[in-house]
Design an enzyme around this catalytic site. Structure first.
Site, PDB file in Angstrom:
ATOM      1  N   SER A  56      55.648   0.553   0.737  1.00 19.53           N
ATOM      2  CA  SER A  56      55.432  -0.860   1.057  1.00 19.53           C
ATOM      3  C   SER A  56      56.050  -1.255   2.387  1.00 19.53           C
ATOM      4  O   SER A  56      55.467  -2.005   3.169  1.00 19.53           O
ATOM      5  CB  SER A  56      55.990  -1.742  -0.066  1.00 19.53           C
ATOM      6  OG  SER A  56      55.370  -1.456  -1.283  1.00 19.53           O
ATOM      7  N   HIS A  59      60.212  -5.104   2.126  1.00 20.98           N
ATOM      8  CA  HIS A  59      58.996  -5.587   2.782  1.00 20.98           C
ATOM      9  C   HIS A  59      59.316  -6.238   4.132  1.00 20.98           C
ATOM     10  O   HIS A  59      58.681  -5.942   5.145  1.00 20.98           O
ATOM     11  CB  HIS A  59      58.285  -6.592   1.884  1.00 20.98           C
ATOM     12  CG  HIS A  59      57.686  -5.966   0.664  1.00 20.98           C
ATOM     13  ND1 HIS A  59      57.013  -6.694  -0.298  1.00 20.98           N
ATOM     14  CD2 HIS A  59      57.651  -4.678   0.239  1.00 20.98           C
ATOM     15  CE1 HIS A  59      56.591  -5.884  -1.242  1.00 20.98           C
ATOM     16  NE2 HIS A  59      56.970  -4.656  -0.952  1.00 20.98           N
TER      17      HIS A  59
END
Length: 520
Positions: free
Chosen positions: A293, A344
């Site tokens: 991610s 993230h």
């Protein structure tokens, strides 16, 4: 033969394309009608240039209605909620009947009332007033001198300049998106699928021990010097859904980044962003984590750098969709508790910085690239220093418990004991969870007196914890202290009467105690 109107048509086209950055949507085969757009500027209208000799105002009105209908189709194609079209007629003469009222107000497409058309007429005797109206409609000065006569050669010069500018603009833009084929995008996809299958064969991708064994981000091991855990989590995924979502995201984002930045730059951006995401997670999240991610958010970051350098091209080609998906993913991350938002955001920043360090193929901005390099090095170094110092000063109970539990699962009781006793010594006031885990390990190591002492600490912190009383009862039973064993067993059963093993222990002690009294 006089080509004045043809000259004005192509002179305007050249102005809008070469000086104002408009692009050709459609040039009709007769080369008398040209549609232009500037999608990166949502306020800029669609332009329609028409070289036509008007006769009656009715035919003018029919053409305006056609323009509105065509404009409505364009509005739907480009996804705008509203669209404005400026209709520019270049005619040798105005209509012979009354026509001015048809140009004074906008015409709204009746299909959805979302496309408006305003029309301007440029004619041989009214160019000056026509340019004035056009300048007001477009909110910029549009004027150039017009002589009495123009030759076909004069027209061809303007036409060639306009089309050459459009062709050159298109060529430059295609070059920006032609710096590499998405080879490494697909390679990374294959790697993460292969690693996922390996994890499934070795105990399961959702199994904590398997994840830690194969390199998931596990803060306690990083504190002990396993720096490679800043890299390996990029290729691991926790469960099929996690793998599927990240692989799909990489499939859509990776090719765009690799085509813009090239293969070698893409590798650096992807890995640097992934490592940045792991470092951010290391600092802000004590939990085990893995996944691509951070690297995928790094692709978003690289595209944002592209937007910074080429804002017009970005918003015209991909801007709206990229920003929409990015915002959706950020909102989703902050509303779902299991998502590692630190990873993230760290990846997003890492991708942006990596793109700034490398810039674009065949283009250099040394000062800007050095600035990005120094900024990136400072952030990475500062983050690592903070992460390791924070672990020492805060005691990091969560990481201690994670490491102890992992050792307990592996039946490495000595190592679990060392981890917990060191924390108890350094922390000053450990939680009952730490004391309880330590007592369990001490029971396994036959350190029964220490285990009893720590269970009493647990009860002092939480007098209503039945497990502590139950374990104390077992310890006293081991020492043949049946009275204390019974007292603690009864307390555990009282706190949790539905727990069968507590009731069974009380009954067993009641059975044993009379024989014990008889022996005395």
């Amino acid at each position: 033969m006089n080509y004045k109107e043809d000259y004005v048509f192509w002179r305007l086209a050249n102005f809008f394309i070469s000086e104002q950055g408009y692009r050709i949507i459609q040039l009709f085969e007769n080369q008398k009608e040209l549609w232009l757009e500037k999608l990166e500027n949502k306020k800029a209208p669609i332009l329609r240039l028409v070289r036509i000799d008007l006769d009656w105002s009715n035919s003018l009105q029919r053409d305006i209605e056609f323009t509105a209908s065509n404009g409505e189709q364009i509005r739907k194609q480009i996804g705008r909620s509203e669209l404005s079209v400026v209709n520019i007629y270049i005619s040798q003469f105005p209509p012979v009947d009354d026509y001015e009222y048809r140009l004074q107000s906008q015409f709204i497409a009746p299909q959805a009332n979302k496309t408006s058309v305003s029309s301007v007429l440029l004619t041989g005797s009214q160019y000056e007033s026509g340019f004035k109206v056009l300048s007001e409609r477009l909110e910029r000065e549009i004027s150039f001198p017009i002589h009495g006569e123009y030759s076909d050669q004069d027209v061809m010069v303007q036409k060639k300049a306009a089309l050459d500018s459009a062709l050159q603009m298109s060529k430059k833009e295609k070059e920006i998106f032609s710096n590499g084929k998405p080879f490494f995008t697909y390679l990374f996809m294959i790697i993460q699928v292969a690693v996922f299958l390996l994890l499934e064969l070795q105990g399961g991708s959702t199994n904590t021990s398997t994840l830690i064994k194969y390199g998931a981000k596990f803060n306690p091991y990083i504190y002990e010097g396993e720096w490679w855990r800043f890299i390996t989590p990029i290729f691991l995924h926790i469960g099929f859904l996690h793998l599927a979502m990240n692989t799909l995201a990489l499939y859509f984002l990776g090719p765009a980044v690799e085509k813009i930045f090239g293969n070698t730059r893409f590798i650096f951006i992807y890995l640097f962003a992934g490592i940045s995401g792991v470092i951010a997670s290391f600092i802000f999240s004590p939990n085990i984590s893995a996944g691509a991610s951070g690297a995928i958010f790094g692709c978003f970051g690289a595209l944002l750098y592209f937007a910074l350098m080429y804002p017009k091209l970005f918003f015209r080609t991909m801007g709206t969709s990229v920003i929409t998906v990015l915002v959706f993913n950020l909102i989703f991350g902050f509303t779902v508790s299991i998502v590692d938002n630190a990873g993230h955001l760290g990846g997003l920043a890492g991708g942006f910085l990596a793109a700034g360090i490398l810039h674009f193929p065949k283009k250099k901005k040394p000062f800007l690239q050095i600035l990005f390099l120094l900024l990136s090095a400072s952030i990475i170094y500062g983050s690592l220093v903070y992460g390791f110092q924070h672990s020492k000063t805060s005691g990091n109970e969560s990481s201690t418990m994670m490491l102890a539990q992992e050792n307990i699962k592996q039946e490495n009781y000595e190592q679990a004991y060392d981890v917990l006793t060191k924390y108890v010594k350094d922390a000053g006031k450990p939680s009952l969870e730490v004391y309880f885990a330590l007592s369990f390990v001490e029971i396994k190591l036959n350190k029964l007196d220490d285990a009893k002492s720590h269970l009493l600490n647990v009860i002092q912190l939480d007098p209503d914890l039945p497990e502590a009383y139950y374990n104390l009862a077992l310890l006293h039973l081991e020492e043949n202290d049946l009275n204390e064993a019974k007292n603690n067993a009864e307390k555990a059963s009282e706190l949790k009467p539905r727990q069968q093993e507590y009731s069974d222990l009380v009954q067993e002690l009641n059975r044993l105690q009379p024989s014990s009294d008889g022996e005395e």
